[in-house]
Structures are given as C-alpha cells and as structure tokens.
Design an enzyme around this catalytic site. Sequence first.
Site, short mmCIF file in Angstrom:
data_model
loop_
_atom_site.label_atom_id
_atom_site.label_comp_id
_atom_site.label_asym_id
_atom_site.label_seq_id
_atom_site.Cartn_x
_atom_site.Cartn_y
_atom_site.Cartn_z
N HIS A 11 0.77 -1.21 0.19
CA HIS A 11 -0.01 0.07 0.15
C HIS A 11 0.66 1.23 -0.24
O HIS A 11 0.71 2.20 -0.88
CB HIS A 11 -0.86 0.05 1.25
CG HIS A 11 -2.08 -1.01 1.00
ND1 HIS A 11 -3.14 -0.46 0.46
CD2 HIS A 11 -2.19 -2.31 1.59
CE1 HIS A 11 -3.95 -1.84 0.49
NE2 HIS A 11 -3.42 -2.51 1.08
N SER A 42 -3.56 -8.35 1.15
CA SER A 42 -3.95 -9.10 2.37
C SER A 42 -5.16 -8.72 2.98
O SER A 42 -6.02 -9.48 3.56
CB SER A 42 -2.93 -9.30 3.48
OG SER A 42 -2.06 -9.60 3.03
N CYS A 43 -5.50 -7.22 2.68
CA CYS A 43 -6.98 -6.89 2.90
C CYS A 43 -8.25 -7.57 2.28
O CYS A 43 -9.19 -7.79 3.01
CB CYS A 43 -7.17 -5.27 2.73
SG CYS A 43 -5.68 -4.28 3.19
N ARG A 305 -1.41 4.64 3.14
CA ARG A 305 -1.72 5.65 1.82
C ARG A 305 -1.76 7.14 2.30
O ARG A 305 -1.12 7.70 1.51
CB ARG A 305 -3.39 5.12 1.38
CG ARG A 305 -3.27 3.77 0.81
CD ARG A 305 -3.42 3.54 -0.72
NE ARG A 305 -3.23 2.13 -0.91
CZ ARG A 305 -3.12 1.86 -1.77
NH1 ARG A 305 -2.66 2.73 -3.09
NH2 ARG A 305 -3.01 0.35 -2.42
C1 LIG Z 1 -5.31 -10.66 6.63
C2 LIG Z 1 -5.14 -9.04 6.73
C3 LIG Z 1 -6.05 -8.32 6.52
C4 LIG Z 1 -5.80 -6.81 6.37
N1 LIG Z 1 -6.94 -6.20 6.33
C5 LIG Z 1 -6.94 -4.81 6.16
C6 LIG Z 1 -8.22 -4.01 6.00
O1 LIG Z 1 -9.09 -4.32 5.64
N2 LIG Z 1 -8.00 -2.60 5.97
C7 LIG Z 1 -6.75 -1.91 6.45
O2 LIG Z 1 -6.64 -0.89 6.15
N3 LIG Z 1 -5.72 -2.83 6.51
C8 LIG Z 1 -5.68 -4.03 6.46
N4 LIG Z 1 -4.64 -4.92 6.71
C9 LIG Z 1 -3.22 -4.23 7.09
C10 LIG Z 1 -2.66 -3.92 5.66
O3 LIG Z 1 -2.67 -5.10 4.84
C11 LIG Z 1 -1.49 -3.06 6.15
O4 LIG Z 1 -1.44 -2.11 6.77
C12 LIG Z 1 -0.72 -2.67 4.78
O5 LIG Z 1 -0.41 -3.81 3.88
C13 LIG Z 1 0.67 -1.97 5.11
O6 LIG Z 1 1.38 -1.61 3.86
P1 LIG Z 1 3.07 -1.32 3.87
O7 LIG Z 1 3.32 -0.48 2.69
O8 LIG Z 1 3.45 -0.74 5.16
O9 LIG Z 1 3.66 -2.71 3.64
P2 LIG Z 1 3.09 -4.07 3.59
O10 LIG Z 1 1.98 -4.72 3.22
O11 LIG Z 1 3.85 -4.71 5.10
O12 LIG Z 1 4.34 -4.88 2.51
C14 LIG Z 1 5.58 -4.51 2.58
C15 LIG Z 1 6.21 -5.02 1.39
O13 LIG Z 1 7.80 -4.72 1.40
C16 LIG Z 1 8.48 -5.72 0.95
N5 LIG Z 1 9.72 -5.76 1.49
C17 LIG Z 1 10.03 -5.86 2.67
N6 LIG Z 1 11.58 -5.89 3.03
C18 LIG Z 1 11.72 -5.61 1.69
C19 LIG Z 1 13.26 -5.27 1.31
N7 LIG Z 1 14.25 -5.34 2.12
N8 LIG Z 1 13.36 -4.94 -0.08
C20 LIG Z 1 12.48 -5.10 -0.84
N9 LIG Z 1 10.99 -5.26 -0.67
C21 LIG Z 1 10.71 -5.62 0.74
C22 LIG Z 1 7.56 -6.99 1.30
O14 LIG Z 1 7.83 -8.29 0.57
C23 LIG Z 1 6.25 -6.57 1.02
O15 LIG Z 1 5.54 -6.78 -0.08
C24 LIG Z 1 -4.74 -6.31 6.80
C25 LIG Z 1 -3.92 -7.13 6.80
C26 LIG Z 1 -3.76 -8.53 7.02
C27 LIG Z 1 -2.60 -9.26 7.08
#
Ligand SMILES: Cc1cc2nc3c(=O)[nH]c(=O)nc-3n(C[C@H](O)[C@H](O)[C@H](O)COP(=O)(O)OP(=O)(O)OC[C@H]3O[C@@H](n4cnc5c(N)ncnc54)[C@H](O)[C@@H]3O)c2cc1C
Length: 454
Positions: A11, A42-43, A305
């Site tokens: 996200h 995953s959401c 976001r």
């Molecule tokens: C089952 C489930 C349901 C959810 N439902 C909701 C919902 O309905 N509403 C909501 O608001 N939120 C929901 N969430 C939470 C939401 O998914 C997270 O808040 C959101 O995905 C966070 O985004 P992010 O960009 O921090 O990274 P993440 O989604 O944690 O992804 C990080 C990415 O970085 C990559 N990465 C990590 N380290 C490295 C590296 N060193 N080099 C390159 N790439 C790397 C990983 O592979 C991953 O793809 C849910 C989560 C889960 C697990």
Amino acid sequence: MMKVVVIGASHGGHEAAHELLTRYDDAEVTIYEAGDFISFMSCGMQLYLEDKVSRRDDVRNFKEADIEQYGGKVFKNHEVTAIDTDAKKVTVKDVRTGDSIEDSYDKLIVSSGVSPVTLPVPGADMENVYLMRGRDWATKIYDKTHDNAVENVVVVGTGYIGIEAAEVFAKAGKHVTVIDMIDSPLGNYLDPELSAKIRAELEAHGIDLHLGHTVAEFNGDQVLQSVKTDDGQVFDADVAIVAAGVKPNTKYLEGTLDLDARGYIKTNAYLQTSAPDVYAIGDAILPLFAPAGQPAPIALASTARREARYVVENMMIEKPGRSFAGVNGSSALTVFDYSLATTGVNANNAAKMNLDVAYSLYQDTVRPNFVQDGNPEIMIKLAYNPHTHEIMGGQVLSKADVTAHANTIALAIKGKMTLEDLAEADFFFQPGYDRQWSVLNLAAQTALGETPSV
Ligand SMILES: Cc1cc2nc3c(=O)[nH]c(=O)nc-3n(C[C@H](O)[C@H](O)[C@H](O)COP(=O)(O)OP(=O)(O)OC[C@H]3O[C@@H](n4cnc5c(N)ncnc54)[C@H](O)[C@@H]3O)c2cc1C
C-alpha cells in the site's frame, strides 16, 4: 529529474509511486519488492478465502503495468539488503540469482512493512502451523479451507485477522477454537458491551472461544495434532492460524536508521527518518495517533496510503509546510451478520496510553421503532474528553451496515468537534435509513445526559 527509490510494493510503496508519477513531471521512480508477486492485497484475503473473488491473483494493489504506464520501474524478486545514507545508494539483491547491484537515489521511501510473528513456544515451526499475511499464506490457507481432511482449526489471536480466519474456517464447515491472552473477542478494538455481541455471534456460529489464556505448545509428530494452553487444556488441531502480532521488516536497516527497541523505524513529525532524504511510511513506523497526540502502532492500509501522499507532497518542496496530521486508526469488519467499525480512542488504547477519557453508550434500533422490517439494534459508543467534550473516538455495531458512521465520527475527531456539535449536527432523516434525529445526534445527546426525543 528527482530520482526516487521506493522499498516495498504494497500500500505505502504503491501510493507513493503513483502519486509521484501522476502528480509531478520531474520524478523518476523505481520500486524494489522482495516478493515474487506485485502486489497481493491481504485486506482482500478473506474475500478470496470465501470464494467471493474468482481469481486469487486479482486480489492485488496494482500490477507492474499500472506504474510502468507512467514511466515508473517495478522490480519484483529484488530485496534491498542495505542502504548507504552517505553515498545515497541502496544495495539490491536479486533473490533468484543471489546477484547484487547498487542503485542511487535522491530521495528514498521505505515502506517495507511488517511480518507476522510466530509464537516463542515448542512446536511453533511444525507443519500446518500457519501465519496469515501475503499471497503464499493465502494460498496455503485456501487449500486447507477446501480440504475435507481438516476438521479442527485453532486460531491464535482475536484481533481482526484472527476473527477473519475463524469466520472463514467456520463457514467452510470446520470446527474452530479461538485462543487469546486477552479475554474478549476484538477486545483491542471494541469495548466490552460491543465485544459481548461479537462473542455471542461467534458462539452462535459454533466457534469456541478460549480467551484469557496463552498457547503453551503446539503438539504433533512433525505435523500438528493439537494445541495446549497455559491452563493445561488441549485442543485438537489439523491447522493452526497464528495471528498474534507482527514485527517490522527492518533488519536490513539496523545500524543505518534509528529504530526503536521493537524495530519500528523512528520518524519525526514530517515522516523523515534519522538519515537525510530518507522517509519511512506504512506498518514499519509508529504514526501519530491524532486523538491521543502520541505515536502508536496503527497497521492499516489506509494509514500507509495517507502517509505516502503526505511524504510525496513534502519531499517535492524545499521545506515541509506542515507536519503529518496523524491518523485515527479507523477500521471496519464484518463478523457473520454483524458490521462494526471503530475510530480513535477506545477503552483499550486509552488505558495503554493513560488518557483521560469519558464514554457513553447509545443503544436503540437503527430506524424509528415503528419500522418492523429490517430494523436491527445499533450500538454507538462515543469516547470524549470529559473536560472539553471533544470527541476522541467511536465504535458502531449493528446487523445493518452502519459502518459509515465511524467515518463521520472520524471527521468529527479531525474537526475537533465536541459532543455539543455532534448533538445538533445537521444530518438527513429518512425512516428507511435512520431516525428523526440521526443515531449520531442521538448518541451525542445521550452522552450529554439528555433524554433524546424518539
Ligand atoms: C489478513 C489481513 C487483512 C487486512 N485487512 C486490512 C483492511 O481491511 N484494511 C486496512 O486498512 N488494512 C488491512 N490490513 C493491513 C494492511 O495490509 C497493511 O497495513 C498494509 O499492507 C501496510 O502496507 P505497507 O506498505 O506498510 O507494507 P506491507 O503490506 O507490510 O508490505 C511490505 C512489502 O515490502 C516488501 N519488503 C520487505 N522488506 C523488503 C526489502 N528489504 N526489500 C524489498 N522489499 C521488501 C515485502 O515483501 C512486502 O511486499 C490487513 C492485513 C492483513 C494481514
């Protein structure tokens, strides 16, 4: 051109890249993603597990072409293993070949998120002890929901993710037991009155709750057979889903950026890290929890976001004009027939943060009482400052979809509105939808100690 490197294609990373490429002419953007798929959401996992989407790989934030069409580059299977904040370079490993390259940046946005934790108990690495995040786990869980040999499922964790897992397996005809150290379902999000409704709903659908207990061990001969809790009880289990917390994906940043004791990236009010031109967003940071005025772990896509949008806007100007406004941690969930949504302060986070809060519960039917059909009960719990009456949080629950009320409360929090403001705020009336006074007016009037008209 400003060269921006983004770490992580979820996200936060997606939003940052999209905003940079579509709102600014002078940004060159490269996303590095360690995983082998861009970009499972995953959401949407529960919808996939319940066969509400036809193809797993449609459940995604974006595909490469969505960013490439604006001139951005997206590399999957590319893990950033180190950053050099003096030379402004990242080291990137192709996880398929093991080869590494270096890439330079003018600005770096870290959105590498979190991973679910396994439990520090015997048997935690046993076959069929699953986690629930990302595409690979989604695939494995999906297979178990459709596996007739699976009869008993133990879910560890009664947060949003654990409750989603419990519902998925119960709907698939499996017997589910939920274990958690806290003593009420969704207890970190819902106060006891609302949580009690969820408990009854889960139990009515055959889900057993063993709350107030921790997992002592996973037992089996290589393959899971049962889960034992600290009180000696043993639960048969063909599969266990562990949804009991997360840890930040920040090992590669140790010694480079300032991290807290749990590994969360430390940021200032502008979401800048300890290194110049390096910003961090998403689940790997502790954003400002606005109604409390304190940082907190708010692991939500909606938060990532908003942080991405803020960071992009501010990195494009010489000096950030405003600090990040923070978030309320608003979230919603369906639990069988119930819809619920919460925002801001509740009894649980108020206690953890030592906040001075008063509460009021409003409970009636969603529509005027004369409406007999489709008129379920609604509960609205408001949290507010006892001295100023400023609204600090709200929880809504009903068998009707009343989740949008939480967004209205979130706006009230953002606008620093008081109970008095909400008590007379101008909302529509239509008996097919709401009461003569909106239930939000009525909740605020009740909190003020009034006897609202029916
Ligand atoms: C089952 C489930 C349901 C959810 N439902 C909701 C919902 O309905 N509403 C909501 O608001 N939120 C929901 N969430 C939470 C939401 O998914 C997270 O808040 C959101 O995905 C966070 O985004 P992010 O960009 O921090 O990274 P993440 O989604 O944690 O992804 C990080 C990415 O970085 C990559 N990465 C990590 N380290 C490295 C590296 N060193 N080099 C390159 N790439 C790397 C990983 O592979 C991953 O793809 C849910 C989560 C889960 C697990």
